[in-house]
Enzyme design. Structure first.
Site, short mmCIF file in Angstrom:
data_model
loop_
_atom_site.label_atom_id
_atom_site.label_comp_id
_atom_site.label_asym_id
_atom_site.label_seq_id
_atom_site.Cartn_x
_atom_site.Cartn_y
_atom_site.Cartn_z
N THR A 124 0.82 -1.21 0.00
CA THR A 124 0.00 0.00 0.00
C THR A 124 0.85 1.26 0.00
O THR A 124 1.98 1.26 0.52
CB THR A 124 -0.91 0.02 1.25
OG1 THR A 124 -1.53 1.29 1.39
CG2 THR A 124 -0.11 -0.25 2.52
N GLU A 126 0.33 3.63 1.90
CA GLU A 126 0.35 4.14 3.27
C GLU A 126 1.70 3.94 3.95
O GLU A 126 1.99 4.59 4.96
CB GLU A 126 -0.76 3.51 4.09
CG GLU A 126 -2.14 3.89 3.61
CD GLU A 126 -3.25 3.52 4.58
OE1 GLU A 126 -3.03 3.59 5.80
OE2 GLU A 126 -4.33 3.13 4.11
N TYR A 148 -1.22 -0.46 11.12
CA TYR A 148 -1.47 -1.14 9.84
C TYR A 148 -0.35 -0.86 8.85
O TYR A 148 0.24 -1.78 8.28
CB TYR A 148 -2.81 -0.73 9.25
CG TYR A 148 -2.91 -1.02 7.76
CD1 TYR A 148 -2.79 -2.32 7.30
CD2 TYR A 148 -3.08 0.01 6.83
CE1 TYR A 148 -2.85 -2.60 5.93
CE2 TYR A 148 -3.14 -0.26 5.48
CZ TYR A 148 -3.01 -1.57 5.03
OH TYR A 148 -3.05 -1.84 3.68
#
Length: 346
Positions: A124, A126, A148
């Site tokens: 991801t 992120e 996460y």
């Protein structure tokens, strides 16, 4: 010929990728390994079960003997399986670390033992953290803000270490936010859509100015397929090229598509560690030939229409203890919110 093991293949992105693989004539076997936790459903695979090349195995990527048994029958791995919701990671970080890091270790070690020809690890944007300006390249340091993202950054580095140390042909993909049909209603687009279709209120954190890049799930899967075929082992590929929107802009589009007004929206204080902006450069995967093909407004309209036409698929999920409604209720010490009450989302 490809014989592909797809972990998390009954989830949102994974199920779209399974169908894409089954459209290829050079694929002789597709095996889905999925634990069928709250966001994984065999119904996501639908008509794919008509294809005799598809096998489904209900199991966990942490199960070493099972992983070894399956790995021996395949030539490639595409690893989607992960705990993936930011809000849940704030309260159950240990689960994210166990699944995302140790699960990746179990798979990568087994892939090395069985001579897998390509291992694609799906991650991801992120992991790069918030960027006030500019865009992250694959060479930038990871700066995750929440558990996460930290668990995904750790699993990325672990997967790449298997290339550096053992020569496992690993590629890592890092995609921006995906949207499309079949997504569990905990992420903002399916959550807002299903709540608005039920005539309920949605909420925006802060002033709705957090920026995300939105890439249709089919475009993401096309890029992953390209990396599987053409990606250079040991490399990271950012998968972007979607549309940047603030939360406010996205909400405006969903309101229009659902026929609702701004009186269906409430503003709440921002949640902790809510990154203001994600942005990536994606020229490396573009050099492989990737170009997004789905225009945002068309893709959003099709997505909303899917939820409008398939309430039998998503309505039972709105009572799940893992929706954003229930997450907020558990954190606040309240009873799990019934349908019709507000949900706080990022």
């Amino acid at each position: 010929m490809y014989e592909v093991l797809i972990t998390g293949g009954a989830g949102f992105i994974g199920s779209h990728f399974v169908r894409r693989m089954l459209r290829r004539e050079d694929v002789s076997r597709v095996t889905v390994l999925d634990a069928l936790t709250y966001a994984g459903h065999t119904a996501n695979l639908g008509e794919a079960f008509l294809d005799p090349r598809l096998a489904f195995v209900h199991g966990n990527i942490l199960d070493g003997p099972l992983v070894d048994e399956l790995m021996a029958r395949h030539t490639a791995v595409v690893h989607f399986a992960a705990e993936s919701h930011v809000d849940r990671s704030l309260t159950t970080a240990d689960t994210f670390l166990i699944t995302n890091v140790m699960g990746t270790q179990t798979l990568a070690a087994s892939a090395g033992r069985h001579g897998i020809q390509k291992f694609v690890h799906v991650s991801t944007d992120e992991v790069y953290g918030s960027r006030a300006e500019g865009s992250a390249s694959e060479d930038d340091l990871v700066r995750p803000s929440v558990p996460y993202a930290a668990s995904k950054a750790a699993s990325d580095l672990l997967a790449l270490s298997h290339f550096q140390t053992y020569g496992l042909p690993v590629c890592v993909t890092r995609s921006s936010n995906n949207y499309g049909p079949h997504q569990f209603p905990e992420k903002i687009i399916p959550l807002f859509t299903t709540r608005l279709l039920r005539g309920e209120t949605v909420t925006l954190h802060g002033q709705g100015q957090h920026v995300r890049n939105w890439l249709h799930v089919e475009d993401n899967c096309a890029a992953i397929e390209l990396v599987l075929a053409e990606g250079e082992p040991g490399e990271i590929y950012n998968l972007g090229g979607g549309t940047d929107l603030t939360g406010w802009e996205l909400t405006a589009k969903l309101l229009a598509l659902c026929g609702k007004d701004w009186d269906a929206v409430a503003y709440v204080p921002d949640r902790q560690a809510n990154d203001l902006r994600y942005s990536m450069l994606w020229d490396k995967v573009a050099r492989l030939g990737f170009r997004p093909s789905r225009e945002l407004d068309e893709g959003l309209a099709e997505t909303v229409d899917w939820y409008r036409c398939n309430p039998d698929r998503w309505a039972p999920m709105t009572r799940s203890p893992y929706t954003a409604d229930a997450l907020y209720s558990r954190r606040s010490g309240a009873v799990v919110a019934p349908a019709g009450e507000e949900a706080h989302v990022h």
